[in-house]
Design an enzyme around this catalytic site. Sequence first.
Site, PDB file in Angstrom:
ATOM      1  N   LYS A 134      59.520  31.749  13.794  1.00 49.62           N
ATOM      2  CA  LYS A 134      59.590  33.109  14.328  1.00 49.62           C
ATOM      3  C   LYS A 134      60.873  33.177  15.136  1.00 49.62           C
ATOM      4  CE  LYS A 134      57.822  37.231  14.919  1.00 49.62           C
ATOM      5  NZ  LYS A 134      57.692  38.209  13.818  1.00 49.62           N
ATOM      6  N   TYR A 187      49.715  23.647  21.161  1.00 50.27           N
ATOM      7  CA  TYR A 187      48.466  22.881  21.209  1.00 50.27           C
ATOM      8  C   TYR A 187      48.484  21.831  22.313  1.00 50.27           C
ATOM      9  CZ  TYR A 187      45.983  24.418  16.996  1.00 50.27           C
ATOM     10  OH  TYR A 187      45.267  25.117  16.076  1.00 50.27           O
ATOM     11  N   ASP A 213      55.424  35.876   9.767  1.00 49.57           N
ATOM     12  CA  ASP A 213      54.668  37.053   9.312  1.00 49.57           C
ATOM     13  C   ASP A 213      54.946  37.323   7.836  1.00 49.57           C
ATOM     14  OD1 ASP A 213      57.274  37.618  10.120  1.00 49.57           O
ATOM     15  OD2 ASP A 213      56.796  39.586  10.953  1.00 49.57           O
ATOM     16  N   ASP A 221      48.341  25.864  11.451  1.00 46.55           N
ATOM     17  CA  ASP A 221      46.886  25.989  11.512  1.00 46.55           C
ATOM     18  C   ASP A 221      46.458  27.278  10.801  1.00 46.55           C
ATOM     19  OD1 ASP A 221      44.184  25.594  12.349  1.00 46.55           O
ATOM     20  OD2 ASP A 221      44.521  27.074  13.930  1.00 46.55           O
ATOM     21  N   ASP A 224      44.829  27.797   6.581  1.00 45.07           N
ATOM     22  CA  ASP A 224      43.559  28.437   6.199  1.00 45.07           C
ATOM     23  C   ASP A 224      43.816  29.493   5.118  1.00 45.07           C
ATOM     24  OD1 ASP A 224      42.131  26.955   8.094  1.00 45.07           O
ATOM     25  OD2 ASP A 224      40.911  28.685   8.675  1.00 45.07           O
TER      26      ASP A 224
HETATM   27  C1  IPM Z   1      42.304  22.400  11.983  1.00 43.32           C
HETATM   28  C2  IPM Z   1      41.300  22.939  12.970  1.00 43.32           C
HETATM   29  C3  IPM Z   1      41.639  22.408  14.351  1.00 43.32           C
HETATM   30  C4  IPM Z   1      43.052  22.843  14.683  1.00 43.32           C
HETATM   31  C5  IPM Z   1      40.660  22.835  15.464  1.00 43.32           C
HETATM   32  C6  IPM Z   1      39.227  22.474  15.136  1.00 43.32           C
HETATM   33  C7  IPM Z   1      41.058  22.301  16.807  1.00 43.32           C
HETATM   34  O1  IPM Z   1      41.299  24.332  12.936  1.00 43.32           O
HETATM   35  O2  IPM Z   1      42.381  21.150  11.839  1.00 43.32           O
HETATM   36  O3  IPM Z   1      42.989  23.189  11.349  1.00 43.32           O
HETATM   37  O4  IPM Z   1      43.253  23.975  15.135  1.00 43.32           O
HETATM   38  O5  IPM Z   1      43.965  22.044  14.477  1.00 43.32           O
HETATM   39 MG    MG Z   2      42.470  25.159  11.393  1.00 44.84          MG
END
Ligand code: IPM
Ligand code: MG
Length: 361
Positions: free
Chosen positions: A193, A143, A225, A249, A253
């Site tokens: 990884k 990042y 993975d 990240d 999710d």
């Molecule tokens: C998160 C979001 C951010 C990230 C984006 C919006 C840059 O997806 O906070 O998880 O990837 O960190």
């Molecule tokens: Mg995110």
Amino acid sequence: MNFQIALIRGDGIGPEIVEQAVSVINRVGEKFGHSFAYVDVLLGGCATDAVGKSYPDGTAELCKSCDAVLLGAVGGPKWGSEKPAEQRPETALLAIRRDLGLYANLRPAALRPALADASPLKAEIAARGIDLLMVRELTGGIYFGKRERYDTEDRGVECADRMAYSEREIARIGRRAFEMARLRRKKVSSVDKANVLETSRLWREVMHRLAQEYPDVAYEDVLVDNCAMQLVRDPGQFDVVVTENMFGDILSDEASMITGSIGLLPSASMGDGAPALYEPIHGSAPDIAGQDKANPIATILSAAMMFRYSFHLAVEAEAIERAVDQALADGFRTPDIARPGERAVGTRQMGQAILDRIDQP
Ligand code: IPM
Ligand code: MG
């Protein structure tokens, strides 16, 4: 006590959900005798519209003058990847993380009791429970590495994103994970990884050193993975999961989705000094913005984390969490968590339902 909170309302549903969280914070203040002052901080697409850049000068200083930062959500199609970097909301998000030194991102993913059937996992898997804490490194790795774009003679345009990690960066996030595990079920799963990446091999070395310092905490290495697979096969096995920025990240999710709704999960981003930043892990949902449809729970639970970690007020944090659970137990559902045929309430009504339950013993 008296606290100053920076509010980044942001874009899309951001302002609506922050409004509900502020009402909850104020009610907790009345009940427990604290007062709050708010400082509005402009950041994200709304800042681009107002002043031409998503991260206006002085933003970090303004946040640093406060005890904590509460952020709704930033982003939207209006400020897409075709726009120059300084106009994109994501640039501002990365900049505020960097400038406040928020290297540790805590993303708890727990199946709330009233919503056990909202998990998309098979009932017998969900029944084993989900209660994990994702600890994501937030200011390093790919990042923040060098980005390049250049022409080649024979392959057209080529791009590169550098991923770098230092021992120091790995050790400080690792330490956070072990410390958090001590407050929970005393297990750390470190995700990497290492069968491919050099950064992951260093990650693993440093984590193994730390594991020696925390003999009371169980430790395991998990390849990323395999972790993605285990999260849907048997999420109950995880307590604290620690990983680098991009893996975190993606996996966070996934971890949020298996608990039923991304609209429920809070997060805290912290460094070694104040202030920490609290935000829901979901995005700005421009498709439902301004329609009183968004779920304010993730932001309200982020406020609970603020009480716990920034204000060291655990009883107040629990009062908020209990009110959320009670509102859910009493059947309140926003559209994202309502089952087909179930009546859904709006953002404001959900906020009100939670407010009403703060006062209950
Ligand atoms: C998160 C979001 C951010 C990230 C984006 C919006 C840059 O997806 O906070 O998880 O990837 O960190
Ligand atoms: Mg995110």
